[in-house]
Design a protein around this motif. Structure first.
Motif, PDB file in Angstrom:
ATOM      1  N   UNK A 255       0.827  -1.201   0.000  1.00 48.68           N
ATOM      2  CA  UNK A 255       0.000   0.000   0.000  1.00 48.68           C
ATOM      3  C   UNK A 255       0.866   1.259   0.000  1.00 48.68           C
ATOM      4  N   UNK A 256       1.983   1.242   0.713  1.00 50.33           N
ATOM      5  CA  UNK A 256       2.875   2.399   0.725  1.00 50.33           C
ATOM      6  C   UNK A 256       3.492   2.639  -0.640  1.00 50.33           C
ATOM      7  N   UNK A 257       3.563   1.599  -1.456  1.00 51.85           N
ATOM      8  CA  UNK A 257       4.180   1.713  -2.772  1.00 51.85           C
ATOM      9  C   UNK A 257       3.190   2.211  -3.828  1.00 51.85           C
TER      10      UNK A 257
ATOM     11  N   UNK B  71       6.893  -4.203 -11.002  1.00 49.51           N
ATOM     12  CA  UNK B  71       5.491  -3.886 -11.239  1.00 49.51           C
ATOM     13  C   UNK B  71       5.316  -2.370 -11.225  1.00 49.51           C
ATOM     14  N   UNK B  72       5.016  -1.807 -12.398  1.00 51.53           N
ATOM     15  CA  UNK B  72       4.806  -0.362 -12.513  1.00 51.53           C
ATOM     16  C   UNK B  72       3.304  -0.095 -12.618  1.00 51.53           C
ATOM     17  N   UNK B  73       2.710   0.546 -11.600  1.00 51.95           N
ATOM     18  CA  UNK B  73       1.274   0.824 -11.640  1.00 51.95           C
ATOM     19  C   UNK B  73       0.912   1.718 -12.823  1.00 51.95           C
TER      20      UNK B  73
ATOM     21  N   UNK C 231      -8.525   2.818  -5.473  1.00 49.97           N
ATOM     22  CA  UNK C 231      -7.998   3.072  -4.122  1.00 49.97           C
ATOM     23  C   UNK C 231      -7.539   1.813  -3.405  1.00 49.97           C
ATOM     24  N   UNK C 232      -8.012   0.649  -3.815  1.00 46.65           N
ATOM     25  CA  UNK C 232      -7.603  -0.612  -3.194  1.00 46.65           C
ATOM     26  C   UNK C 232      -6.450  -1.296  -3.903  1.00 46.65           C
ATOM     27  N   UNK C 233      -5.940  -0.679  -4.966  1.00 44.48           N
ATOM     28  CA  UNK C 233      -4.818  -1.256  -5.690  1.00 44.48           C
ATOM     29  C   UNK C 233      -5.212  -2.156  -6.839  1.00 44.48           C
TER      30      UNK C 233
ATOM     31  N   UNK D  13      -4.357  -6.753 -11.404  1.00 48.24           N
ATOM     32  CA  UNK D  13      -4.405  -7.182 -10.003  1.00 48.24           C
ATOM     33  C   UNK D  13      -5.771  -6.843  -9.441  1.00 48.24           C
ATOM     34  N   UNK D  14      -6.197  -7.619  -8.452  1.00 47.11           N
ATOM     35  CA  UNK D  14      -7.477  -7.347  -7.807  1.00 47.11           C
ATOM     36  C   UNK D  14      -7.319  -6.494  -6.557  1.00 47.11           C
ATOM     37  N   UNK D  15      -6.062  -6.293  -6.083  1.00 47.73           N
ATOM     38  CA  UNK D  15      -5.770  -5.432  -4.938  1.00 47.73           C
ATOM     39  C   UNK D  15      -4.263  -5.193  -4.907  1.00 47.73           C
ATOM     40  N   UNK D  16      -3.791  -4.371  -3.953  1.00 48.85           N
ATOM     41  CA  UNK D  16      -2.347  -4.155  -3.808  1.00 48.85           C
ATOM     42  C   UNK D  16      -1.610  -5.457  -3.525  1.00 48.85           C
ATOM     43  N   UNK D  17      -2.299  -6.408  -2.889  1.00 58.76           N
ATOM     44  CA  UNK D  17      -1.660  -7.664  -2.518  1.00 58.76           C
ATOM     45  C   UNK D  17      -1.926  -8.778  -3.526  1.00 58.76           C
TER      46      UNK D  17
END
Length: 146
Positions: free
Chosen positions: A31-33, A65-67, A72-74, A96-100
């Motif tokens: 999330x910080x990334x 991984x470059x966004x 808001x959930x990644x 991706x379905x989320x930051x994780x």
């Protein structure tokens, strides 16, 4: 998984709590990334085929991984680069379905998924859609760099 969902599935609350605490550091790091390039330096510890036959790993792989477009959930799209250090990289779009995660991408007849199983452990599923489909699951031990 919520406490109520866990009760329906007969999970133990201690396992749920331990899982949440273990993954919280990883998820916080992801999330910080937000909006920044994330790099996973990984060692493949084991490869397993679709029948569950496993062999030792030992190879290195780096995922960058470059966004591109995230909510808001990644969840959203990324530009993925990955490969063994010093051996060139594969570059392609990833979702991706989320930051994780899970993180998913396709290349020709191959479908890949990268799943977090703890703060530093991942599963990499590779499915080859050939006339006789074949799957491999690789177990990874990774360090997150930002």
């Amino acid at each position: 998984m919520t406490m109520f969902a866990c009760a329906r599935h007969r999970c133990r609350p201690v396992v749920l709590l331990a899982s949440c605490l273990c993954l919280s550091g990883f998820f916080a790091g992801l999330a910080q990334a937000e909006g920044r390039l994330r790099i996973l330096d990984c060692q493949i510890t084991r490869h397993c085929d679709g029948a569950g036959q496993c062999t030792a790993g030992g190879e290195s792989v780096v995922f960058q991984m470059a966004p591109q477009h995230l909510d808001e959930g990644g969840a959203g799209s990324y530009q993925l680069s990955y490969g063994a250090p010093g051996q060139g990289e594969v570059k392609l779009p990833m979702t991706a379905t989320s930051y994780a995660g899970p993180f998913m991408w396709s290349m020709a007849e191959e479908r890949d998924t990268l799943l977090a199983s703890s703060e530093s452990l991942f599963l990499w599923h590779q499915l080859r859609l050939t006339p006789t489909p074949q799957a491999t699951v690789s177990f990874l031990s990774c360090t997150l760099r930002q």
